[in-house]
Design an enzyme around this catalytic site. Structure first.
Site, PDB file in Angstrom:
ATOM      1  N   CYS A 224       1.232  -1.257   0.340  1.00  8.99           N
ATOM      2  CA  CYS A 224       0.038   0.531  -0.160  1.00  8.99           C
ATOM      3  C   CYS A 224       0.628   1.221   0.220  1.00  8.99           C
ATOM      4  CB  CYS A 224      -0.913  -0.768   1.383  1.00  8.99           C
ATOM      5  SG  CYS A 224      -2.177   1.596   1.106  1.00  8.99           S
TER       6      CYS A 224
ATOM      7  N   CYS B 176       0.327   3.319   3.374  1.00 11.60           N
ATOM      8  CA  CYS B 176       0.655   2.624   4.633  1.00 11.60           C
ATOM      9  C   CYS B 176       1.870   1.972   4.581  1.00 11.60           C
ATOM     10  CB  CYS B 176      -0.480   2.185   5.587  1.00 11.60           C
ATOM     11  SG  CYS B 176      -0.975   0.653   5.189  1.00 11.60           S
TER      12      CYS B 176
ATOM     13  N   CYS C 268      -6.754  -2.289   0.665  1.00 13.13           N
ATOM     14  CA  CYS C 268      -5.107  -2.335   1.614  1.00 13.13           C
ATOM     15  C   CYS C 268      -5.182  -2.848   3.572  1.00 13.13           C
ATOM     16  CB  CYS C 268      -4.789  -0.935   2.337  1.00 13.13           C
ATOM     17  SG  CYS C 268      -3.205  -1.333   3.031  1.00 13.13           S
TER      18      CYS C 268
ATOM     19  N   CYS D  70      -5.288  -0.227   5.494  1.00 13.04           N
ATOM     20  CA  CYS D  70      -5.759   1.638   6.126  1.00 13.04           C
ATOM     21  C   CYS D  70      -7.075   1.169   5.309  1.00 13.04           C
ATOM     22  CB  CYS D  70      -4.527   2.220   5.562  1.00 13.04           C
ATOM     23  SG  CYS D  70      -4.716   2.213   3.920  1.00 13.04           S
TER      24      CYS D  70
ATOM     25  N   ASP E 282      18.908  -3.249 -19.560  1.00 14.92           N
ATOM     26  CA  ASP E 282      18.900  -4.121 -18.795  1.00 14.92           C
ATOM     27  C   ASP E 282      18.135  -5.022 -18.845  1.00 14.92           C
ATOM     28  OD1 ASP E 282      18.044  -5.748 -16.440  1.00 14.92           O
ATOM     29  OD2 ASP E 282      18.580  -4.442 -14.883  1.00 14.92           O
TER      30      ASP E 282
HETATM   31 ZN   LIG Z   1      -2.705   0.864   3.126  1.00 15.41          ZN
END
Ligand SMILES: [Zn+2]
Length: 420
Positions: free
Chosen positions: A209, A212, A225, A228, A344
């Site tokens: 997330c 958070c 999430c 949160c 790469d």
């Molecule tokens: Zn979150």
């Protein structure tokens, strides 16, 4: 702004910009949009702002699909009147400047914007609406972290509270970027967002997330999430079967000349953006079907009894999309690692090539051997060919799908152009 109302410096800059672009085209140096815009901005650093004044503008940004979505959106907005657009994919301010200068006075503009330049172009063009498609890793050795890009978008939107946002509900990074917290004391209000669902095949850049740091959980179409309140918003525009559901619940059949479910998602996005200008989906759907190949992508060429279709895949997310678009047919993969591709190739190990099992797979390109190792580990049988001609001879008559990254795609296009 009409030419008559523009400051003298802007008028001169516009005229020189058009001339430089025309000269560049005449000299066979591409479409001239970058050099024309570059010269115009040297003469008048505010030229993009001057050329934007008086136009209703939509910006389209994201890691993948922005060229195609821009074309579809320009077609949809075209219901209302003339639309300026950077149709050659020159998606930085030089390209925008050139596209607007070349188009002359138009009531509308739909501009594809490189995701790194979104803040700058928002500032210069003051668009009516901005479409945010997706964020995923691009070339590993140069791309900013995905979370950092989401942060830049979010900060840019805070500066432009009046812009209307059309955003992908399926991409947690986009949702977070499109929903900055309101701070009424400082005059910051959440932007008006219209959500669309275009799906997200690639999840590896959004397990964490951005708000958070907790894990993002997923089930079916939903994501949330675990730490949160961030979660998938309810989309107003969704793909259902071979059509699009609009916010009123009406379903519109979409007949595109572009392959795959990915492009149905792009069509839903285009209808959502056009609706912000007052275009009714029912009036726009037939125009979406007029968009064919986009800067050579999806182009089909017939040669020696083979129908060759070109798909560009430039980063892990777009490889997954290309597998979805390709028919169950012999498939040539070509990988280079020149400067525009990123040097790469370790991203090959981020892509699951398993969908290609059961198809005849051919590989070529500067870095075919990197691809060979990846396919071997992934349990996908393949055959190496040295040239594009060898590839054509190695497959039976019928469809040949070609999936290539950027310079490999250009090489193959050039080879096909020489013959046709
Ligand atoms: Zn979150």
């Amino acid at each position: 702004m009409t030419d008559a109302k523009m400051p003298l410096r802007a008028k001169v800059a516009t005229s020189v910009s058009r001339t430089a672009a025309a000269l560049s085209r005449a000299a066979g140096r591409g479409d001239g949009s970058v050099i024309g815009g570059w010269i115009g901005l040297k003469i008048d650093p505010d030229l993009l702002a001057h050329l934007s004044t008086g136009r209703a503008i939509a910006l389209v940004s994201g890691t993948n699909g922005k060229t195609t979505t821009t074309r579809l959106t320009a077609a949809a907005v075209g219901v209302l009147g003339r639309v300026a657009t950077n149709s050659f994919g020159a998606n930085m301010p030089t390209g925008h400047t050139s596209a607007l200068a070349k188009a002359g006075s138009t009531p509308y503009a739909v501009l594809e914007v490189d995701e790194h330049y979104l803040a700058q172009v928002l500032e210069a063009t003051e668009p009516h609406v901005v479409a945010l498609l997706n964020l995923s890793r691009d070339q590993l050795d140069r791309a900013k972290e995905v979370a950092m890009m989401a942060q830049l978008w979010r900060a840019a939107l805070v500066q432009h509270p009046d812009v209307r946002v059309v955003a992908n509900a399926d991409d947690p990074m986009v949702v977070w970027a499109a929903t900055p917290p309101a701070d009424p004391a400082r005059g910051h209000f959440p932007p008006h967002v219209s959500w669309f669902s275009a799906g997200q095949r690639w999840h590896d850049d959004s397990w964490v997330c951005p708000e958070c740091g907790s894990t993002i959980a997923r089930k079916n179409d939903q994501w949330w999430c675990t730490g949160c309140a961030l979660r998938r918003p309810e989309p107003q525009w969704t793909v259902e079967d071979d059509g699009v559901l609009d916010p009123t619940g009406a379903w519109h059949k979409i007949q595109l000349q572009l392959p795959g479910k990915v492009n149905l998602g792009n069509a839903a996005t285009a209808l959502a953006v056009a609706a912000e200008f007052g275009v009714r989906p029912v009036d726009a759907v037939s125009r979406l079907g007029t968009v064919t190949s986009v800067a050579g992508r999806y182009a089909q060429v017939d040669r020696d009894g083979r129908n060759i279709r070109l798909l560009l895949a430039k980063n892990p997310a777009s490889w997954l999309e290309a597998f979805d678009m390709a028919d169950e047919a012999p498939t040539l993969l070509s990988i280079n690692a020149r400067d525009p591709d990123g040097l790469d190739t370790s991203w090959l190990f981020d892509v699951d090539f398993a969908p290609l099992r059961g198809r005849q797979v051919l590989i070529t390109g500067d870095r075919a051997y990197d691809l060979a190792v990846r396919l071997d580990v992934n349990g996908v049988p393949f055959q190496h060919v040295r040239t594009f001609d060898d590839a054509i001879r190695a497959v039976p008559p019928g469809r040949l799908e070609v999936i290539a990254n950027y310079t490999a795609f250009q090489d193959i296009r050039a080879e096909l152009d020489r013959v046709n």
